[in-house]
Design a protein around this motif. Sequence first.
Motif, mmCIF file in Angstrom:
data_model
loop_
_atom_site.group_PDB
_atom_site.id
_atom_site.type_symbol
_atom_site.label_atom_id
_atom_site.label_comp_id
_atom_site.label_asym_id
_atom_site.label_seq_id
_atom_site.Cartn_x
_atom_site.Cartn_y
_atom_site.Cartn_z
ATOM 1 N N LYS A 480 0.822 -1.218 0.000
ATOM 2 C CA LYS A 480 0.000 0.000 0.000
ATOM 3 C C LYS A 480 0.853 1.264 0.000
ATOM 4 N N ASP A 481 1.897 1.306 0.868
ATOM 5 C CA ASP A 481 2.719 2.501 0.946
ATOM 6 C C ASP A 481 3.436 2.763 -0.369
ATOM 7 N N HIS A 482 3.870 1.664 -1.007
ATOM 8 C CA HIS A 482 4.560 1.795 -2.284
ATOM 9 C C HIS A 482 3.610 2.319 -3.351
ATOM 10 N N ASP A 483 2.337 1.909 -3.285
ATOM 11 C CA ASP A 483 1.345 2.394 -4.246
ATOM 12 C C ASP A 483 1.170 3.901 -4.130
ATOM 13 N N VAL A 484 1.078 4.385 -2.915
ATOM 14 C CA VAL A 484 0.911 5.825 -2.703
ATOM 15 C C VAL A 484 2.098 6.589 -3.290
ATOM 16 N N SER A 485 3.256 6.063 -3.088
ATOM 17 C CA SER A 485 4.437 6.745 -3.626
ATOM 18 C C SER A 485 4.444 6.728 -5.151
ATOM 19 N N LEU A 486 3.886 5.678 -5.749
ATOM 20 C CA LEU A 486 3.823 5.611 -7.208
ATOM 21 C C LEU A 486 2.909 6.685 -7.774
ATOM 22 N N LEU A 487 1.829 7.009 -7.059
ATOM 23 C CA LEU A 487 0.849 7.969 -7.558
ATOM 24 C C LEU A 487 1.256 9.417 -7.306
ATOM 25 N N LYS A 488 2.186 9.620 -6.401
ATOM 26 C CA LYS A 488 2.581 10.979 -6.011
ATOM 27 C C LYS A 488 3.098 11.771 -7.212
ATOM 28 N N GLY A 489 2.511 12.977 -7.390
ATOM 29 C CA GLY A 489 2.953 13.891 -8.441
ATOM 30 C C GLY A 489 2.370 13.629 -9.807
ATOM 31 N N ASP A 497 -19.565 14.275 -14.261
ATOM 32 C CA ASP A 497 -20.587 15.317 -14.276
ATOM 33 C C ASP A 497 -21.248 15.515 -12.915
ATOM 34 N N ASN A 498 -21.132 14.546 -12.006
ATOM 35 C CA ASN A 498 -21.768 14.647 -10.702
ATOM 36 C C ASN A 498 -20.848 15.408 -9.747
ATOM 37 N N LEU A 499 -21.340 16.550 -9.206
ATOM 38 C CA LEU A 499 -20.504 17.412 -8.374
ATOM 39 C C LEU A 499 -20.061 16.716 -7.100
ATOM 40 N N VAL A 500 -20.959 15.925 -6.500
ATOM 41 C CA VAL A 500 -20.610 15.228 -5.259
ATOM 42 C C VAL A 500 -19.488 14.233 -5.518
ATOM 43 N N ASN A 501 -19.621 13.457 -6.598
ATOM 44 C CA ASN A 501 -18.583 12.481 -6.919
ATOM 45 C C ASN A 501 -17.264 13.158 -7.299
ATOM 46 N N GLN A 502 -17.363 14.368 -7.868
ATOM 47 C CA GLN A 502 -16.140 15.134 -8.141
ATOM 48 C C GLN A 502 -15.391 15.432 -6.845
ATOM 49 N N LYS A 503 -16.164 15.862 -5.850
ATOM 50 C CA LYS A 503 -15.534 16.211 -4.569
ATOM 51 C C LYS A 503 -14.952 14.981 -3.883
ATOM 52 N N VAL A 504 -15.683 13.853 -3.946
ATOM 53 C CA VAL A 504 -15.185 12.622 -3.332
ATOM 54 C C VAL A 504 -13.873 12.191 -3.983
ATOM 55 N N MET A 505 -13.865 12.140 -5.296
ATOM 56 C CA MET A 505 -12.659 11.696 -6.007
ATOM 57 C C MET A 505 -11.507 12.675 -5.779
ATOM 58 N N LYS A 506 -11.835 13.958 -5.752
ATOM 59 C CA LYS A 506 -10.792 14.979 -5.547
ATOM 60 C C LYS A 506 -10.134 14.818 -4.180
ATOM 61 N N ARG A 507 -10.955 14.508 -3.157
ATOM 62 C CA ARG A 507 -10.410 14.321 -1.813
ATOM 63 C C ARG A 507 -9.467 13.124 -1.757
ATOM 64 N N PHE A 508 -9.855 12.037 -2.431
ATOM 65 C CA PHE A 508 -8.992 10.857 -2.446
ATOM 66 C C PHE A 508 -7.673 11.148 -3.138
ATOM 67 N N LEU A 509 -7.738 11.745 -4.308
ATOM 68 C CA LEU A 509 -6.528 11.981 -5.089
ATOM 69 C C LEU A 509 -5.619 13.002 -4.408
ATOM 70 N N GLU A 510 -6.195 13.958 -3.704
ATOM 71 C CA GLU A 510 -5.372 14.922 -2.967
ATOM 72 C C GLU A 510 -4.591 14.228 -1.860
ATOM 73 N N ARG A 511 -5.219 13.238 -1.208
ATOM 74 C CA ARG A 511 -4.519 12.491 -0.166
ATOM 75 C C ARG A 511 -3.352 11.702 -0.746
ATOM 76 N N TRP A 512 -3.494 11.308 -2.001
ATOM 77 C CA TRP A 512 -2.411 10.554 -2.644
ATOM 78 C C TRP A 512 -1.420 11.485 -3.361
ATOM 79 N N GLU A 513 -1.594 12.815 -3.104
ATOM 80 C CA GLU A 513 -0.712 13.855 -3.643
ATOM 81 C C GLU A 513 -0.671 13.821 -5.167
#
Length: 613
Positions: A480-489, A497-513
């Motif tokens: 898992k830790d290695h996966d996060v490092s792979l996604l960084k940057g 098109d769904n605003l709620v799902n945009q926010k959910v996905m954005k929050r996840f991807l921000e955590r993965w930098e």
Amino acid sequence: MSKKFSLTGISDIALGKDLRAENEVIGSKASMSILNSVSFFLAGVSILFLVAFQINESVSLTWFFLSEAIAFLLIPLLARQGFEKASKILLIAYADIGIIILSSVFGDDAMIQAFFIPAMGLSILLFDNTQIHLRNLGILLSILSYFILDYIIFERINMSASGFSLVRWAVLTGSFVTTWLIFNTFSQFKENAEQQTLELLKKEKELNEELSVKKEKLENYINQLEETTTELEKSTKAKSEFLATMSHEIRTPMNAILGMTHLLKQDDPRKDQLEPINILDFSGKTLLSLIDDVLDFSKIEAGRIEFENIEFDLSNLVNVILESFRTTAKNKGISLEIEINDNVPNRLIGDPARLTQILNNLFSNALKFTEEGEVKLEVSATEKAPDLAKLQFLITDTGIGIDKDRIDTIFESFTQASQNTKRLFGGTGLGLTISKQLTELQGGQITVESEEGVGSTFIVELDFGIAEDVDLGKNGGHNKDHDVSLLKGMKILLAEDNLVNQKVMKRFLERWEVDMKVVNNGKEAVDAIEECNFDMILMDLQMPEMDGYEATERIRKLDDPYKRKVPIVALTAAALKEVREHVYAAGMNDFVTKPFNPAELEQKLAQIVLNKA
């Protein structure tokens, strides 16, 4: 009987057609055909003798045979008018008179009197066994005519040799009797044959009518069946469309609920917030499980379940399942254990989605009914060949167990171990039913061993093909830790098109930098990739203006080779096989089903990065 006498029917009679007066049949076809044929034949013979005696200037005989010819021509017409019996007697009488006249003309040497024998036979042929008196009358006429000829014309009564006369009488009597018996026997045989023929024809007619009725009924049944089939196809199509719509419409908001709940749990909530968040997470997953059970059960009943045959990594699949239940198990204080024996191939060929569904149901069931102890999954290969392996999955729990009296019914639809179980733990009772049917539809089997108060063990046996091992290790070659490092940057484009799902996905991807750009539809996604390079695109399928399929096809046709080959992952709320096939056909690299499992999403994104590298 017809109302007026007519000569217009003579051609029909001459041609041997059926004699009919309006709708009434005047005589049987056989006897009337004989009457027609004999009448016209004798008429022709009379005309020949008329010509012969006219040449010899015998006026009396000329007029006689003229009258005979006319009589023979009129007899069939008389029969046609309804005088059938009289016509037959007249025919025999005129034939006998003709024989007498000719015998008197030509004398004893010509043996014209021998024609009385056919005249007797004619009587038998013209009258059937229901007209025996008329038949005997015709024969009697021929016999009397012979005696008239014998005694009056030839005056053989004065013969001196009385002994010869007795012999002669005996011979004649024997001849007449023999002839009568022969013709009568033939007539009886003919009549029986005709009767049987009529009965067969009648039976054939009845059978044809019955067949016609049945054929008409069959055609009606076929038409009804075709209509029913058409209606059933429409109903099945409507049901499938409804299921697809329900799946999409329910999964879309569930994605937001479960996604936000997961994020809230990752934000180190206060202790007073933790319990409500856990309740929300548990309730959301339970609701999603119930919805999936009902939809899958409907698809199984409709016979629309299909199975894939693709390569997958067993260790990754099992680890994702373990991660999805880890929080629930932790909250209940239950340990989760997984053991994969060394004899189990890591790369398999089969349907990973259906295997996940089966194991998810059994894991969920085990956790639901276990309050303390552990839930363990053990995987082993019971049989193994170079390209095929029979795997056994044992899901063991230390829960409440199942009463022996109820153990045979737990796989039935909408059934749980007891009413008390339903009140305490809830559920539709479809999870085990669906797991059993999915297993059996793939040629496997599922059984259970349980002891009340001790726990249960569910045993699933399935066959899988063996694929070439890519040697990524038991956890897929990365953690898992290695996966996060792979996604960084990474630069990722999200088309949603769904605003709620945009926010959910954005929050996840921000955590993965992750550096992310969000667009609202497929057209904006195409414009964005033309303006800038991205490492990956997350593409929703159903969007306004341009959907994910069309947007992917346009991206795959771009001139820039880097942009044309950018990895695209579909985000879909429709977990149907035809949707997945359409995803790959459009040129996408992979798909994630909403509501997505964060661990699965992270793993798939990391795997795409590894493959790209």
